[in-house]
Design a protein around this motif. Structure first.
Motif, PDB file in Angstrom:
ATOM      1  N   LEU A  81       0.832  -1.206   0.000  1.00  0.00           N
ATOM      2  CA  LEU A  81       0.000   0.000   0.000  1.00  0.00           C
ATOM      3  C   LEU A  81       0.865   1.254   0.000  1.00  0.00           C
ATOM      4  O   LEU A  81       0.619   2.183  -0.778  1.00  0.00           O
ATOM      5  N   LYS A  93       2.453   1.847  -3.232  1.00  0.00           N
ATOM      6  CA  LYS A  93       1.434   1.991  -4.282  1.00  0.00           C
ATOM      7  C   LYS A  93       1.417   0.830  -5.266  1.00  0.00           C
ATOM      8  O   LYS A  93       1.014   0.977  -6.422  1.00  0.00           O
ATOM      9  N   LYS A  94       1.847  -0.340  -4.806  1.00  0.00           N
ATOM     10  CA  LYS A  94       1.725  -1.556  -5.618  1.00  0.00           C
ATOM     11  C   LYS A  94       0.299  -2.090  -5.521  1.00  0.00           C
ATOM     12  O   LYS A  94      -0.170  -2.779  -6.425  1.00  0.00           O
ATOM     13  N   GLU A 117      -3.570  -0.613  -4.525  1.00  0.00           N
ATOM     14  CA  GLU A 117      -4.323   0.621  -4.315  1.00  0.00           C
ATOM     15  C   GLU A 117      -5.245   0.464  -3.107  1.00  0.00           C
ATOM     16  O   GLU A 117      -5.945  -0.533  -2.972  1.00  0.00           O
ATOM     17  N   PHE A 132      -7.134   2.992   0.421  1.00  0.00           N
ATOM     18  CA  PHE A 132      -7.427   4.310   0.963  1.00  0.00           C
ATOM     19  C   PHE A 132      -7.484   4.195   2.480  1.00  0.00           C
ATOM     20  O   PHE A 132      -7.675   3.118   3.024  1.00  0.00           O
ATOM     21  N   TRP A 147      -6.051   1.405   6.854  1.00  0.00           N
ATOM     22  CA  TRP A 147      -6.124   1.173   5.413  1.00  0.00           C
ATOM     23  C   TRP A 147      -7.341   0.322   5.078  1.00  0.00           C
ATOM     24  O   TRP A 147      -7.705  -0.594   5.818  1.00  0.00           O
ATOM     25  N   ILE A 171      -9.069  -1.662   1.389  1.00  0.00           N
ATOM     26  CA  ILE A 171      -8.810  -2.046   0.012  1.00  0.00           C
ATOM     27  C   ILE A 171     -10.125  -2.525  -0.597  1.00  0.00           C
ATOM     28  O   ILE A 171     -10.781  -3.405  -0.030  1.00  0.00           O
ATOM     29  N   SER A 216      -9.688  -3.258  -6.411  1.00  0.00           N
ATOM     30  CA  SER A 216      -8.246  -3.030  -6.262  1.00  0.00           C
ATOM     31  C   SER A 216      -7.517  -4.342  -5.994  1.00  0.00           C
ATOM     32  O   SER A 216      -6.446  -4.586  -6.544  1.00  0.00           O
ATOM     33  N   ASP A 233      -7.520  -6.392  -9.223  1.00  0.00           N
ATOM     34  CA  ASP A 233      -6.564  -5.790 -10.162  1.00  0.00           C
ATOM     35  C   ASP A 233      -5.133  -6.134  -9.774  1.00  0.00           C
ATOM     36  O   ASP A 233      -4.292  -6.426 -10.632  1.00  0.00           O
TER      37      ASP A 233
END
Length: 60
Positions: free
Chosen positions: A25, A28-29, A31, A33, A39, A41, A45, A48
């Motif tokens: 995270l 940024k491997k 994504e 928030f 955190w 996910i 994300s 992906d």
């Protein structure tokens, strides 16, 4: 509404440590928030991330 996961839940699914997920995270491997100090996910994300990793492994 899409499914939302914590780093711990993702780590359990991938059989890695929670610290590894937090590093992904930060780098940024993966994504995600922050909701407050934690955190989160989204399922998209996460999927992906898996797709990106599996396609890059097939290219090797």
């Amino acid at each position: 509404m899409p499914e939302i996961y914590t780093p711990d839940e993702i780590a359990e699914k991938l059989k890695v440590s929670e610290q590894t997920i937090r590093r992904y995270l930060r780098e940024k491997k993966l994504e995600g928030f922050k909701l407050g100090n934690t955190w989160r996910i989204t399922e998209k994300s996460f999927l992906d991330f898996i797709e990106e990793r599996s396609s890059s492994n097939q290219e090797k």
